[in-house]
Write a protein that holds these residues in place. Sequence first.
Motif, PDB file in Angstrom:
ATOM      1  N   ILE A 168       0.835  -1.199   0.000  1.00 46.95           N
ATOM      2  CA  ILE A 168       0.000   0.000   0.000  1.00 46.95           C
ATOM      3  C   ILE A 168       0.868   1.247   0.000  1.00 46.95           C
ATOM      4  CG2 ILE A 168      -1.653   1.343   1.361  1.00 46.95           C
ATOM      5  CD1 ILE A 168      -2.886  -1.318   2.230  1.00 46.95           C
ATOM      6  N   ASP A 169       0.549   2.163  -0.898  1.00 47.83           N
ATOM      7  CA  ASP A 169       1.201   3.463  -1.016  1.00 47.83           C
ATOM      8  C   ASP A 169       0.457   4.444  -0.109  1.00 47.83           C
ATOM      9  OD1 ASP A 169       2.075   5.981  -1.744  1.00 47.83           O
ATOM     10  OD2 ASP A 169       1.793   5.697  -3.905  1.00 47.83           O
ATOM     11  N   ILE A 170       1.117   4.923   0.951  1.00 46.05           N
ATOM     12  CA  ILE A 170       0.460   5.793   1.926  1.00 46.05           C
ATOM     13  C   ILE A 170       0.610   7.271   1.578  1.00 46.05           C
ATOM     14  CG2 ILE A 170       2.431   6.021   3.504  1.00 46.05           C
ATOM     15  CD1 ILE A 170      -1.321   5.573   4.448  1.00 46.05           C
ATOM     16  N   SER A 171       1.326   7.592   0.511  1.00 42.38           N
ATOM     17  CA  SER A 171       1.627   8.994   0.201  1.00 42.38           C
ATOM     18  C   SER A 171       0.401   9.890   0.063  1.00 42.38           C
ATOM     19  CB  SER A 171       2.511   9.099  -1.044  1.00 42.38           C
ATOM     20  OG  SER A 171       1.871   8.562  -2.182  1.00 42.38           O
ATOM     21  N   PRO A 172      -0.759   9.399  -0.444  1.00 42.11           N
ATOM     22  CA  PRO A 172      -1.915  10.301  -0.510  1.00 42.11           C
ATOM     23  C   PRO A 172      -2.343  10.861   0.842  1.00 42.11           C
ATOM     24  CG  PRO A 172      -2.260   8.432  -1.962  1.00 42.11           C
ATOM     25  CD  PRO A 172      -1.022   8.129  -1.148  1.00 42.11           C
ATOM     26  N   PHE A 173      -2.009  10.170   1.932  1.00 40.50           N
ATOM     27  CA  PHE A 173      -2.375  10.664   3.264  1.00 40.50           C
ATOM     28  C   PHE A 173      -1.232  11.424   3.935  1.00 40.50           C
ATOM     29  CE2 PHE A 173      -5.792   7.735   2.500  1.00 40.50           C
ATOM     30  CZ  PHE A 173      -6.869   8.328   3.135  1.00 40.50           C
ATOM     31  N   CYS A 229      -6.678  -5.237   5.466  1.00 40.68           N
ATOM     32  CA  CYS A 229      -7.022  -5.525   6.865  1.00 40.68           C
ATOM     33  C   CYS A 229      -8.076  -6.614   6.976  1.00 40.68           C
ATOM     34  CB  CYS A 229      -7.500  -4.256   7.554  1.00 40.68           C
ATOM     35  SG  CYS A 229      -6.205  -3.027   7.819  1.00 40.68           S
ATOM     36  N   THR A 230      -8.951  -6.688   5.998  1.00 45.53           N
ATOM     37  CA  THR A 230      -9.988  -7.721   6.005  1.00 45.53           C
ATOM     38  C   THR A 230      -9.429  -9.090   5.652  1.00 45.53           C
ATOM     39  OG1 THR A 230     -11.670  -6.089   5.378  1.00 45.53           O
ATOM     40  CG2 THR A 230     -12.206  -8.418   5.008  1.00 45.53           C
ATOM     41  N   GLN A 231      -8.548  -9.132   4.657  1.00 43.14           N
ATOM     42  CA  GLN A 231      -8.073 -10.415   4.138  1.00 43.14           C
ATOM     43  C   GLN A 231      -6.813 -10.924   4.824  1.00 43.14           C
ATOM     44  OE1 GLN A 231      -7.699 -10.112  -0.124  1.00 43.14           O
ATOM     45  NE2 GLN A 231      -9.882  -9.751  -0.439  1.00 43.14           N
ATOM     46  N   TYR A 232      -5.973 -10.008   5.326  1.00 44.37           N
ATOM     47  CA  TYR A 232      -4.686 -10.423   5.886  1.00 44.37           C
ATOM     48  C   TYR A 232      -4.407  -9.880   7.295  1.00 44.37           C
ATOM     49  CZ  TYR A 232      -3.528 -11.816   1.090  1.00 44.37           C
ATOM     50  OH  TYR A 232      -3.525 -12.401  -0.150  1.00 44.37           O
ATOM     51  N   GLY A 233      -4.796  -8.649   7.561  1.00 44.59           N
ATOM     52  CA  GLY A 233      -4.393  -8.001   8.803  1.00 44.59           C
ATOM     53  C   GLY A 233      -2.963  -7.506   8.761  1.00 44.59           C
ATOM     54  N   PHE A 234      -2.296  -7.678   7.625  1.00 47.17           N
ATOM     55  CA  PHE A 234      -0.905  -7.284   7.401  1.00 47.17           C
ATOM     56  C   PHE A 234      -0.777  -6.677   6.010  1.00 47.17           C
ATOM     57  CE2 PHE A 234       0.396  -9.804  10.986  1.00 47.17           C
ATOM     58  CZ  PHE A 234       1.722  -9.479  11.267  1.00 47.17           C
ATOM     59  N   PHE A 235       0.179  -5.769   5.848  1.00 47.94           N
ATOM     60  CA  PHE A 235       0.506  -5.269   4.516  1.00 47.94           C
ATOM     61  C   PHE A 235       1.863  -4.569   4.554  1.00 47.94           C
ATOM     62  CE2 PHE A 235      -2.310  -2.224   6.647  1.00 47.94           C
ATOM     63  CZ  PHE A 235      -1.607  -1.029   6.575  1.00 47.94           C
ATOM     64  N   TYR A 236       2.451  -4.382   3.378  1.00 46.57           N
ATOM     65  CA  TYR A 236       3.661  -3.580   3.246  1.00 46.57           C
ATOM     66  C   TYR A 236       3.253  -2.128   3.016  1.00 46.57           C
ATOM     67  CZ  TYR A 236       6.140  -8.016   2.477  1.00 46.57           C
ATOM     68  OH  TYR A 236       6.663  -9.278   2.612  1.00 46.57           O
ATOM     69  N   LEU A 237       3.993  -1.199   3.606  1.00 43.50           N
ATOM     70  CA  LEU A 237       3.710   0.225   3.475  1.00 43.50           C
ATOM     71  C   LEU A 237       4.880   0.915   2.772  1.00 43.50           C
ATOM     72  CD1 LEU A 237       1.432   2.223   4.592  1.00 43.50           C
ATOM     73  CD2 LEU A 237       3.197   2.947   6.205  1.00 43.50           C
ATOM     74  N   THR A 238       4.567   1.572   1.663  1.00 48.50           N
ATOM     75  CA  THR A 238       5.602   2.256   0.882  1.00 48.50           C
ATOM     76  C   THR A 238       5.297   3.748   0.769  1.00 48.50           C
ATOM     77  OG1 THR A 238       4.448   1.838  -1.204  1.00 48.50           O
ATOM     78  CG2 THR A 238       6.048   0.177  -0.481  1.00 48.50           C
ATOM     79  N   ASN A 239       6.297   4.502   0.290  1.00 56.68           N
ATOM     80  CA  ASN A 239       6.182   5.956   0.084  1.00 56.68           C
ATOM     81  C   ASN A 239       5.731   6.673   1.349  1.00 56.68           C
ATOM     82  OD1 ASN A 239       6.988   5.832  -2.647  1.00 56.68           O
ATOM     83  ND2 ASN A 239       4.908   5.251  -3.254  1.00 56.68           N
ATOM     84  N   HIS A 240       6.350   6.301   2.463  1.00 56.31           N
ATOM     85  CA  HIS A 240       6.019   6.848   3.777  1.00 56.31           C
ATOM     86  C   HIS A 240       6.875   8.043   4.160  1.00 56.31           C
ATOM     87  CE1 HIS A 240       9.608   4.612   4.711  1.00 56.31           C
ATOM     88  NE2 HIS A 240       9.011   3.492   4.299  1.00 56.31           N
ATOM     89  N   GLY A 241       7.888   8.355   3.375  1.00 59.55           N
ATOM     90  CA  GLY A 241       8.664   9.565   3.597  1.00 59.55           C
ATOM     91  C   GLY A 241       9.902   9.426   4.454  1.00 59.55           C
ATOM     92  N   ILE A 242      10.144   8.271   5.044  1.00 56.41           N
ATOM     93  CA  ILE A 242      11.357   8.073   5.840  1.00 56.41           C
ATOM     94  C   ILE A 242      12.428   7.474   4.937  1.00 56.41           C
ATOM     95  CG2 ILE A 242      12.398   6.929   7.841  1.00 56.41           C
ATOM     96  CD1 ILE A 242       9.700   6.985   9.199  1.00 56.41           C
ATOM     97  N   PRO A 243      13.550   8.154   4.761  1.00 63.30           N
ATOM     98  CA  PRO A 243      14.570   7.672   3.820  1.00 63.30           C
ATOM     99  C   PRO A 243      15.096   6.286   4.187  1.00 63.30           C
ATOM    100  CG  PRO A 243      15.012   9.940   4.471  1.00 63.30           C
ATOM    101  CD  PRO A 243      13.932   9.442   5.381  1.00 63.30           C
ATOM    102  N   THR A 244      15.419   5.508   3.174  1.00 62.20           N
ATOM    103  CA  THR A 244      15.993   4.183   3.403  1.00 62.20           C
ATOM    104  C   THR A 244      17.297   4.291   4.189  1.00 62.20           C
ATOM    105  OG1 THR A 244      14.989   3.357   1.366  1.00 62.20           O
ATOM    106  CG2 THR A 244      16.800   2.074   2.275  1.00 62.20           C
ATOM    107  N   ALA A 245      18.061   5.347   3.946  1.00 64.32           N
ATOM    108  CA  ALA A 245      19.317   5.539   4.681  1.00 64.32           C
ATOM    109  C   ALA A 245      19.057   5.681   6.174  1.00 64.32           C
ATOM    110  CB  ALA A 245      20.053   6.772   4.152  1.00 64.32           C
ATOM    111  N   THR A 246      17.979   6.359   6.546  1.00 68.36           N
ATOM    112  CA  THR A 246      17.623   6.484   7.967  1.00 68.36           C
ATOM    113  C   THR A 246      17.248   5.132   8.544  1.00 68.36           C
ATOM    114  OG1 THR A 246      16.824   8.760   7.673  1.00 68.36           O
ATOM    115  CG2 THR A 246      15.995   7.542   9.590  1.00 68.36           C
TER     116      THR A 246
END
Length: 346
Positions: free
Chosen positions: A6-11, A32-49
């Motif tokens: 899931i791309d969270i950037s719109p929020f 959340c209905t099918q798995y209760g888990f997901f990957y979150l991308t485009n969250h703004g925290i640099p990979t280096a951090t």
Amino acid sequence: MSLPTIDISPFLNPSSTAASRKQTAQAINTACTQYGFFYLTNHGIPTATQDHIISLARSFFALPLSQKLQIKRHDAGGPEGGDGARGYQPMGDNVTAGRRDMHEAVDWYREWDHAAKTEGSGGKGTSAPLQGTNLWPSEPTDLKDVYEEYVKQVLTVGEAVVRAMGVAIALLCNGEGEVDDEVFVKSTDMSFWVMRMIGYPKLSSSVAPSESGSTAADMENEFSCGEHTDYGCITLLLTDPTPGALQVLHKDGQTWINADPIPGAFVVNIGDMMERWTNGLWKSTKHRVIHRGDGYRVSVPFFYEPNFDAVVEPLGACVRKSGREPVHQGSTYGEHLLGKVLSNFY
């Protein structure tokens, strides 16, 4: 079979469109209905951090045990000033489902700033449960500063996720009565967060039969962290690249899915409080860690929790949508958390 992404950037982007936010919210509902888990991308925290956070954790766990024990967690009310929750946990101290987990960890919590502190059971100078101060190691020397800055960043991500979840649950319960799509944001605006730094040795070499009397069969039944659900709101997991360790139980109750890390992404899961709010429309999912790969695995989960005094009870629209009686009569998150702390998180 793999978890959704899931791309969270719109929020996080104020200029995002209503359509993009709706699309993200709908994707969250499905996950959340099918798995209760997901990957979150485009969250703004640099990979280096993120890489730096993991590197500092690895450096800490490589220290001699005597040095790590300088910030050991102690029971609340004792002369050491512990609060039963904050500090270092040596290997095997954590227990899940009656079995000792083969990992070591450090726990930090939001400082107790929502209410006056009370005296611990041991009298003046002792701490009540959860009311102590965070314990930070002297080495690595920059760990405290880096981690405290990271907390600020990941709190922003957590707020975006629960905002999206509020929109998602409002869409899901459309027609069942008005749902305030800011309900989760309002209940977490002073999130009593928890951050753990966890180290996992390779299980096949973590306990030697000559030292413990373990047989080969016993070794196969070892867990880095036993099967459990998280007891809070949402978890944002940062982990090193080790594959095949974190396993998520599919909703069929039989199939275990490997939640292998994706560079730069968080693994996100919902906890028991979110299940309570949604009256089981979204269920917290069992997961476990079995690290039999190479090397020493490190992870840093961040638990974005409700406010300590937030009342968590099934939302009326969710009760009607589910067609079931309320799964819980409601209580404050603090009451729930104290119950966990006082029972050693069983």
